[in-house]
Design an enzyme around this catalytic site. Structure first.
Site, mmCIF file in Angstrom:
data_model
loop_
_atom_site.group_PDB
_atom_site.id
_atom_site.type_symbol
_atom_site.label_atom_id
_atom_site.label_comp_id
_atom_site.label_asym_id
_atom_site.label_seq_id
_atom_site.Cartn_x
_atom_site.Cartn_y
_atom_site.Cartn_z
ATOM 1 C CG HIS A 48 7.545 2.799 3.295
ATOM 2 N ND1 HIS A 48 7.564 4.075 2.762
ATOM 3 C CD2 HIS A 48 6.259 2.381 3.208
ATOM 4 C CE1 HIS A 48 6.347 4.411 2.383
ATOM 5 N NE2 HIS A 48 5.534 3.402 2.643
ATOM 6 C CG ASP A 81 10.438 5.127 0.360
ATOM 7 O OD1 ASP A 81 10.028 4.336 1.235
ATOM 8 O OD2 ASP A 81 10.189 4.987 -0.849
ATOM 9 C CG ASP A 121 2.475 5.984 2.012
ATOM 10 O OD1 ASP A 121 3.029 5.016 2.557
ATOM 11 O OD2 ASP A 121 2.185 6.004 0.804
ATOM 12 C CD GLU A 178 5.795 0.934 -0.023
ATOM 13 O OE1 GLU A 178 4.779 0.265 -0.269
ATOM 14 O OE2 GLU A 178 5.828 2.185 -0.196
ATOM 15 C CD GLU A 179 5.437 5.481 -1.216
ATOM 16 O OE1 GLU A 179 4.850 5.026 -2.217
ATOM 17 O OE2 GLU A 179 4.849 5.769 -0.161
ATOM 18 C CG ASP A 191 2.900 1.259 3.844
ATOM 19 O OD1 ASP A 191 2.719 2.478 3.996
ATOM 20 O OD2 ASP A 191 3.364 0.770 2.799
ATOM 21 C CG HIS A 206 1.601 8.653 -3.068
ATOM 22 N ND1 HIS A 206 1.769 7.662 -4.017
ATOM 23 C CD2 HIS A 206 2.004 8.115 -1.894
ATOM 24 C CE1 HIS A 206 2.243 6.573 -3.423
ATOM 25 N NE2 HIS A 206 2.397 6.821 -2.135
#
Length: 407
Positions: free
Chosen positions: A77, A79, A138, A172-173, A195, A377
């Site tokens: 992904h 994002d 990520d 995705e997030e 991922d 994150h």
């Protein structure tokens, strides 16, 4: 372009998704990165490169074998998480990391006491931030690894493989990445999301997931004359939360244990709203958890009157194990690929979700393999270059082993 340069180039794009948005993708800046990736894939010689108007990218590395071989896919992904800024990321390579605390910027320290995961990467070259943004491993590490693996296979025709599809998606997030992924167009027998976390991670069990919105209607009356009239929705919100078992929250659970998580509360005397997520690996316990929330609502309404409390409960995704178990060859191949790449597999349940869960229920078996990032994150996120190189090698091996596969 080498793997590190490719990844660091990707981190320069701010691709943070937004839970508040109703557009697809949720932020226009994801499309800027998507356009860059489309051109890069074309420049690297992949075929059938397509970017749709929702920001989904599809491309193909054509088969170089005469054998009839399954078509497989690799997905990541674009994002980054809304939890921390992804703007003006300043990635830095620390060569031969010494295993000690890292000063990201003056006064911002990644300490090995707080982040013991660092110790496992002593002697490796790691990529860190300056402590003011996340890194974006990520899942930009996953994208870089997939593209690098396709380039390697392109340049090593002696490694035989069937058609390989790559897919890069937005959002995705915020749990929306697989919603508009065109499985039919992708055309794969199975796929892998790249991922996961650190070296060797392989995940094909995830939570069953639901969201719950609790709406409490109160009655606002002047406090001086409130007796027998006021219904304070804020106080009822506290009462509702106190009905949730204290030992069934994220901070009290691990492994296969499920939980209820209070995401947030908006309240005033007249109305209160509580937002929860509900998680459990076991489908029956998952259903029981949703029933428990309804039971709490019913008890509140018995006490304060029908219609005082309302629950809106909606499923988000399910445990992909249901769809992987009948297709265990997908796991056998990646386990062998890891072992032949010098990687010790770590098979663990995901205490979360992945696009692969939704894709598996859309007919595309899709376990999740490691991408190398750690401490996702947040500003202490890092990734090991040596681990990223192992991911590339594993992807190449998966393609090679699949060419030998006979159903």
């Amino acid at each position: 372009m080498d793997l590190v340069e490719r990844f660091i180039n990707y981190t320069k794009f701010d691709t943070q998704s937004s839970e508040e948005s109703t557009s697809v993708p949720s932020t226009a800046k994801q499309l800027e990165f998507a356009k860059y990736l489309k051109k890069e894939l074309e420049d690297e010689g992949l075929s059938d490169v397509e970017l749709d108007d929702m920001g989904y990218i599809y491309a193909t590395l054509k088969s170089n074998t005469k054998k009839k071989t399954p078509t497989i896919g690799f997905i990541s992904h674009m994002d980054t998480s809304p939890d921390a800024s992804g703007k003006d990321v300043k990635a830095r390579v620390i060569k031969n990391y010494d295993g000690n605390d890292i000063e990201l910027s003056p006064g911002i320290i990644s300490s090995v006491e707080t982040f013991p995961e660092l110790k496992a990467h002593k002697g490796e070259d790691i990529i860190v931030t300056d402590g003011t943004t996340l890194l974006g491993a990520d899942d930009k590490a996953g994208i870089a690894e997939i593209v690098q693996a396709m380039c390697y296979l392109r340049d090593h025709d002696e490694i035989k493989h069937g058609d390989i599809r790559v897919g890069f998606n937005p959002d995705e997030e915020i749990g929306m990445g697989a919603h508009h992924f065109d499985v039919e167009k992708f055309g794969c027998d199975w796929a892998y999301t790249v991922d996961g976390g650190d070296l060797g991670d392989l995940e094909y069990e995830n939570f069953n997931a639901a969201g719950a919105k609790i709406i409490i209607k109160g009655v606002s009356v002047h406090t001086g004359y409130a007796k027998g009239k006021m219904v304070n929705a804020s106080r009822l919100a506290v009462e509702f939360q106190n009905m949730i078992p204290e030992n069934e929250t994220p901070e009290q659970t691990e492994g296969y244990q499920g939980f209820y998580h209070l995401i947030g509360i908006e309240s005033r005397c007249e109305e209160a709203k509580l937002s929860y997520i509900i998680r459990d690996h076991d489908r029956n316990r998952f259903e029981s958890r949703k029933d428990f929330i309804e039971d709490c609502v019913n008890k509140m309404n018995e006490k304060y009157g029908d219609g005082t409390v309302k629950a809106v409960i909606y499923d988000q995704y399910y445990n992909m194990k249901e769809k992987i178990d009948p297709n265990m060859h997908v796991i056998d191949i990646v386990l062998r690929a890891m072992q032949e790449s010098g990687v010790s597999p770590r098979v663990e349940p995901i205490r979360g979700g992945t696009d692969g869960a939704q894709l598996s229920f859309k007919g595309l078996p899709c376990p999740n393999i490691f991408a190398g990032g750690v401490n996702f994150h947040g500003p202490h996120e890092f990734v090991s270059i040596q681990v990223m190189e192992k991911v590339v090698k594993t992807i190449v091996k998966i393609a090679e082993i699949t060419e030998e596969f006979n159903d």
